[in-house]
Motif scaffolding. Structure first.
Motif, PDB file in Angstrom:
ATOM      1  N   ASP A 159       0.885  -1.354   0.069  1.00 40.57           N
ATOM      2  CA  ASP A 159      -0.156  -0.095   0.093  1.00 40.57           C
ATOM      3  C   ASP A 159       0.877   1.313  -0.070  1.00 40.57           C
ATOM      4  O   ASP A 159       1.835   1.307   0.857  1.00 40.57           O
ATOM      5  N   THR A 160       0.527   2.192  -1.126  1.00 38.13           N
ATOM      6  CA  THR A 160       1.319   3.652  -1.091  1.00 38.13           C
ATOM      7  C   THR A 160       0.433   4.429   0.173  1.00 38.13           C
ATOM      8  O   THR A 160      -0.727   4.444  -0.069  1.00 38.13           O
ATOM      9  N   VAL A 161       1.328   4.487   1.363  1.00 36.30           N
ATOM     10  CA  VAL A 161       0.782   5.462   2.073  1.00 36.30           C
ATOM     11  C   VAL A 161       1.009   6.890   2.158  1.00 36.30           C
ATOM     12  O   VAL A 161       0.435   7.737   2.915  1.00 36.30           O
ATOM     13  N   PHE A 162       1.951   7.246   1.373  1.00 35.72           N
ATOM     14  CA  PHE A 162       2.375   8.729   1.146  1.00 35.72           C
ATOM     15  C   PHE A 162       3.055   8.835  -0.271  1.00 35.72           C
ATOM     16  O   PHE A 162       3.771   7.908  -0.570  1.00 35.72           O
ATOM     17  N   ALA A 163       2.576   9.930  -0.880  1.00 35.87           N
ATOM     18  CA  ALA A 163       3.373  10.295  -2.151  1.00 35.87           C
ATOM     19  C   ALA A 163       3.332  11.623  -2.093  1.00 35.87           C
ATOM     20  O   ALA A 163       2.371  12.312  -1.952  1.00 35.87           O
ATOM     21  N   GLU A 164       4.395  12.453  -3.086  1.00 31.49           N
ATOM     22  CA  GLU A 164       4.370  13.779  -3.052  1.00 31.49           C
ATOM     23  C   GLU A 164       5.420  13.626  -4.390  1.00 31.49           C
ATOM     24  O   GLU A 164       6.297  13.318  -4.704  1.00 31.49           O
ATOM     25  N   LYS A 165       5.215  14.969  -5.069  1.00 32.81           N
ATOM     26  CA  LYS A 165       5.787  15.450  -5.988  1.00 32.81           C
ATOM     27  C   LYS A 165       6.661  16.862  -5.607  1.00 32.81           C
ATOM     28  O   LYS A 165       5.794  17.645  -5.272  1.00 32.81           O
ATOM     29  N   VAL A 166       7.683  17.092  -5.967  1.00 28.12           N
ATOM     30  CA  VAL A 166       8.461  18.324  -5.586  1.00 28.12           C
ATOM     31  C   VAL A 166       9.338  18.744  -6.980  1.00 28.12           C
ATOM     32  O   VAL A 166       9.740  18.324  -7.599  1.00 28.12           O
ATOM     33  N   THR A 204       8.617  23.736  -3.918  1.00 25.47           N
ATOM     34  CA  THR A 204       7.396  23.712  -4.041  1.00 25.47           C
ATOM     35  C   THR A 204       6.808  22.021  -4.007  1.00 25.47           C
ATOM     36  O   THR A 204       7.191  21.287  -4.734  1.00 25.47           O
ATOM     37  N   VAL A 205       5.752  21.768  -3.289  1.00 22.77           N
ATOM     38  CA  VAL A 205       5.595  20.337  -2.906  1.00 22.77           C
ATOM     39  C   VAL A 205       4.047  20.157  -3.167  1.00 22.77           C
ATOM     40  O   VAL A 205       3.059  20.906  -2.672  1.00 22.77           O
ATOM     41  N   ASN A 243      -3.674  19.048   1.613  1.00 25.50           N
ATOM     42  CA  ASN A 243      -3.859  20.364   1.086  1.00 25.50           C
ATOM     43  C   ASN A 243      -4.929  20.271  -0.227  1.00 25.50           C
ATOM     44  O   ASN A 243      -4.515  21.233  -1.253  1.00 25.50           O
ATOM     45  N   ASN A 244      -5.650  19.336  -0.251  1.00 29.52           N
ATOM     46  CA  ASN A 244      -6.607  19.413  -1.705  1.00 29.52           C
ATOM     47  C   ASN A 244      -5.671  19.234  -2.769  1.00 29.52           C
ATOM     48  O   ASN A 244      -6.043  19.806  -3.787  1.00 29.52           O
ATOM     49  N   ASP A 245      -4.613  18.516  -2.555  1.00 23.61           N
ATOM     50  CA  ASP A 245      -3.624  18.188  -3.736  1.00 23.61           C
ATOM     51  C   ASP A 245      -3.247  19.389  -4.191  1.00 23.61           C
ATOM     52  O   ASP A 245      -2.599  19.596  -5.395  1.00 23.61           O
ATOM     53  N   GLN A 246      -3.132  20.675  -3.704  1.00 22.10           N
ATOM     54  CA  GLN A 246      -2.725  21.707  -4.358  1.00 22.10           C
ATOM     55  C   GLN A 246      -1.186  21.933  -3.909  1.00 22.10           C
ATOM     56  O   GLN A 246      -0.641  21.638  -2.739  1.00 22.10           O
ATOM     57  N   PRO A 247      -0.445  22.448  -4.516  1.00 14.98           N
ATOM     58  CA  PRO A 247       1.226  23.024  -4.227  1.00 14.98           C
ATOM     59  C   PRO A 247       1.390  23.988  -2.979  1.00 14.98           C
ATOM     60  O   PRO A 247       0.593  24.672  -3.047  1.00 14.98           O
ATOM     61  N   ILE A 270      23.572  22.269   4.494  1.00 17.32           N
ATOM     62  CA  ILE A 270      22.259  22.112   5.024  1.00 17.32           C
ATOM     63  C   ILE A 270      21.242  23.103   4.256  1.00 17.32           C
ATOM     64  O   ILE A 270      21.856  24.143   4.442  1.00 17.32           O
ATOM     65  N   PHE A 271      20.407  22.432   3.902  1.00 14.46           N
ATOM     66  CA  PHE A 271      19.375  23.626   3.091  1.00 14.46           C
ATOM     67  C   PHE A 271      18.205  23.649   3.586  1.00 14.46           C
ATOM     68  O   PHE A 271      17.243  22.538   3.729  1.00 14.46           O
ATOM     69  N   THR A 272      17.731  24.794   4.043  1.00 14.22           N
ATOM     70  CA  THR A 272      16.381  24.798   4.881  1.00 14.22           C
ATOM     71  C   THR A 272      15.417  25.911   3.954  1.00 14.22           C
ATOM     72  O   THR A 272      15.467  26.875   3.543  1.00 14.22           O
ATOM     73  N   PHE A 273      14.285  25.529   3.951  1.00 13.83           N
ATOM     74  CA  PHE A 273      13.317  26.091   3.215  1.00 13.83           C
ATOM     75  C   PHE A 273      12.261  26.106   4.213  1.00 13.83           C
ATOM     76  O   PHE A 273      11.798  25.164   5.224  1.00 13.83           O
ATOM     77  N   GLU A 274      11.416  27.415   4.467  1.00 16.29           N
ATOM     78  CA  GLU A 274      10.310  27.764   5.138  1.00 16.29           C
ATOM     79  C   GLU A 274       9.121  28.286   4.725  1.00 16.29           C
ATOM     80  O   GLU A 274       9.223  28.884   3.536  1.00 16.29           O
ATOM     81  N   ASN A 275       8.061  27.944   5.208  1.00 15.98           N
ATOM     82  CA  ASN A 275       6.731  28.520   4.915  1.00 15.98           C
ATOM     83  C   ASN A 275       6.064  28.786   5.962  1.00 15.98           C
ATOM     84  O   ASN A 275       5.343  27.828   6.763  1.00 15.98           O
ATOM     85  N   PRO A 276       6.126  29.803   7.028  1.00 15.56           N
ATOM     86  CA  PRO A 276       5.439  29.900   8.214  1.00 15.56           C
ATOM     87  C   PRO A 276       4.065  30.014   8.348  1.00 15.56           C
ATOM     88  O   PRO A 276       3.452  29.850   9.323  1.00 15.56           O
ATOM     89  N   GLU A 277       3.451  30.068   7.148  1.00 14.02           N
ATOM     90  CA  GLU A 277       1.908  30.204   6.987  1.00 14.02           C
ATOM     91  C   GLU A 277       1.277  28.881   6.892  1.00 14.02           C
ATOM     92  O   GLU A 277       0.128  28.633   6.737  1.00 14.02           O
ATOM     93  N   HIS A 278       2.284  27.916   6.556  1.00 14.94           N
ATOM     94  CA  HIS A 278       1.618  26.517   6.488  1.00 14.94           C
ATOM     95  C   HIS A 278       1.512  25.697   7.742  1.00 14.94           C
ATOM     96  O   HIS A 278       2.144  26.031   8.504  1.00 14.94           O
ATOM     97  N   ASP A 279       0.484  24.955   7.752  1.00 17.57           N
ATOM     98  CA  ASP A 279       0.101  24.368   9.077  1.00 17.57           C
ATOM     99  C   ASP A 279       1.211  23.309   9.621  1.00 17.57           C
ATOM    100  O   ASP A 279       1.857  23.603  10.592  1.00 17.57           O
TER     101      ASP A 279
END
Length: 165
Positions: free
Chosen positions: A76-83, A95-96, A102-106, A118-127
């Motif tokens: 069973d595929t329990v998780f999948a994402e495109k980046v 962008t993921v 997230n309703n399959d929205q990026p 070490i590469f850090t990406f942030e989005n403080p508005e995301h839950d």
């Protein structure tokens, strides 16, 4: 007279070559930040008794890397994402699209730091997560982690991969 014409021609040729060298130099340095992430290209895996996780990264063009990851439990595929990792000007964006989230929205995260591999990406508005970090602790490994708060509690989830190609 022929010598003067020949000299002018040679000087123009030299100047033209120098101009081309600079334009090549500018093109290479234009995407220097995404260049630092090209070590991601290839196939990666983390296989345990409980689950199997895979990531595959390719280069779309000079400014963009594409990734796809998924996790299996049994069959069973329990998780999948495109980046999509894309450099736009001086900024790099992660962008993921996480399927069935997230309703399959990026959701886009902006690179904030890139210190010592070490590469850090942030989005403080995301839950959750609000921060995604990728590192390359050894040549054939990825240590990635996501961070943020869930119900007011700080949470961090680690992902460890080894190169499989």
């Amino acid at each position: 007279m022929k010598n003067i014409i020949l000299l002018v021609f040679v000087l123009l040729l030299i100047l033209a070559c120098k101009k081309d060298d600079k334009s090549i130099e500018i093109a290479v340095s234009k995407f220097a930040k995404i260049e630092q992430l090209k070590w991601l290209k290839g196939n990666w895996e983390n296989v345990t008794e409980l689950e199997q996780s895979f990531e595959h990264w390719t280069q779309e063009n000079d400014s963009t890397l594409l990734g796809h990851s998924f996790t299996l439990i049994g069959t069973d595929t329990v998780f999948a994402e495109k980046v999509t990792l894309k450099q736009n000007g001086d900024d790099v964006y992660f962008t993921v699209i996480a399927y069935q989230q997230n309703n399959d929205q990026p959701v886009t995260f902006k690179m904030r730091d890139s210190k010592k591999g070490i590469f850090t990406f942030e989005n403080p508005e995301h839950d959750f997560p609000t921060r995604i970090t990728y590192s390359n602790p050894t040549q054939d490994s990825i240590h990635a982690w996501i961070e943020g708060s869930v119900n007011g509690q700080k949470r961090k989830v680690d992902f460890l991969f080894k190169r499989s190609d």
